[in-house]
Design a protein around this motif. Structure first.
Motif, short mmCIF file in Angstrom:
data_model
loop_
_atom_site.label_atom_id
_atom_site.label_comp_id
_atom_site.label_asym_id
_atom_site.label_seq_id
_atom_site.Cartn_x
_atom_site.Cartn_y
_atom_site.Cartn_z
N CYS A 171 0.84 -1.19 0.00
CA CYS A 171 0.00 0.00 0.00
C CYS A 171 0.88 1.24 0.00
O CYS A 171 2.03 1.20 0.41
N ASN B 48 -5.08 -6.19 6.24
CA ASN B 48 -5.54 -6.84 5.02
C ASN B 48 -6.12 -5.90 3.98
O ASN B 48 -6.69 -6.34 3.00
N GLN B 49 -5.99 -4.59 4.18
CA GLN B 49 -6.51 -3.62 3.23
C GLN B 49 -5.57 -2.43 3.10
O GLN B 49 -4.82 -2.12 4.02
N CYS B 50 -5.64 -1.78 1.94
CA CYS B 50 -5.00 -0.48 1.77
C CYS B 50 -6.07 0.55 2.06
O CYS B 50 -7.24 0.35 1.72
N CYS C 225 -1.54 0.76 5.32
CA CYS C 225 -2.17 -0.54 5.44
C CYS C 225 -3.13 -0.49 6.63
O CYS C 225 -2.80 0.11 7.65
N THR D 276 -9.47 -4.43 8.64
CA THR D 276 -10.85 -4.16 8.24
C THR D 276 -11.56 -3.25 9.23
O THR D 276 -12.24 -2.31 8.84
N CYS E 264 -11.18 0.67 8.99
CA CYS E 264 -11.73 1.37 7.83
C CYS E 264 -13.15 1.83 8.18
O CYS E 264 -14.13 1.14 7.89
N CYS F 93 -11.21 2.20 1.49
CA CYS F 93 -10.35 1.03 1.65
C CYS F 93 -10.54 0.08 0.48
O CYS F 93 -11.61 0.02 -0.13
N CYS F 94 -9.48 -0.67 0.17
CA CYS F 94 -9.50 -1.56 -0.98
C CYS F 94 -8.57 -2.74 -0.71
O CYS F 94 -7.77 -2.69 0.22
N ASN F 95 -8.67 -3.78 -1.53
CA ASN F 95 -7.96 -5.04 -1.24
C ASN F 95 -6.84 -5.40 -2.20
O ASN F 95 -6.27 -6.47 -2.08
N ASN G 142 -4.73 2.40 -2.90
CA ASN G 142 -5.11 3.56 -2.09
C ASN G 142 -4.43 4.84 -2.58
O ASN G 142 -3.91 5.63 -1.81
#
Length: 199
Positions: A21, A40-42, A64, A67, A70, A88-90, A95
């Motif tokens: 990220c 687990n997400q940006c 980073c 969940t 976010c 947020c995105c995976n 991002n």
């Protein structure tokens, strides 16, 4: 022959579990970072504070995120409003954009607000997804300050004996007309920034 699965494992395994990220704080150049396993997400988080209609603070951080980190929401005291917007995105390096604060309009909910002089009998029309009434009380140098207004449920974290004391309720005008200060969003901002800077 027996090395073939080992080589494939060494080459492919880091790609399977490695999310990258962008990471930066407001105004700084973004760099790429490898996320820890629990992130687990940006995400891009924007904190905007308004005094009346004037934007007085606008800070964006990217990193980073887990969940549960976010979130978005707002606290509206009438004279001031604080908005937390997350995107947020995976996928790796997704991002790269700054989230826009939502456009809002009154939603029909009403809460008490304070005027800054100890009078907390004013009525505030809540905006957007503000579905709770909030009351914040903070004591400093022997003086208690009160703020009241509207908030989204995501901003109503229990204070559990901490200062400021924050309470939220669901019905119209449920935060009674008696005189609360401190800002949950500012507290959330500080916790988020500490988290990002320590990562």
């Amino acid at each position: 022959m027996h090395l073939y699965p080992l080589v494939i494992g060494l080459v492919l395994f880091p790609q399977v579990h490695s999310l990258e990220c962008f990471m930066c704080a407001d105004g700084s150049t973004c760099t790429q970072m490898q996320c820890a396993a629990d992130k687990n997400q940006c995400g891009a988080i924007r904190i905007t504070k308004y005094n009346g209609n004037a934007r007085i603070m606008d800070v964006t951080t990217k990193s980073c995120l887990a969940t549960h980190e976010c979130i978005q929401g707002s606290i509206n005291y009438g004279v001031s409003r604080e908005v937390l917007t997350s995107d947020c995105c995976n996928s790796s390096l997704c991002n790269n954009k700054t989230p826009e604060p939502p456009k809002t309009k009154p939603n029909g909910k009403k809460c008490f607000r304070c005027d800054g002089n100890g009078n907390c009998s004013g009525i505030l029309n809540c905006d957007g997804d503000e579905d709770m009434c909030i009351k914040v009380s903070e004591t400093s140098v022997g003086k208690t300050q009160i703020k009241k207004g509207c908030a989204t449920k995501s901003m109503c974290l229990p204070s559990k004996g901490k200062i400021p004391v924050i309470s939220c309720c669901e019905g119209d005008l449920c935060n009674d007309a008696k005189g609360v200060s401190g800002s949950l969003l500012v507290l959330a901002i500080m916790l988020i920034l500490i988290h990002f800077l320590s990562a």
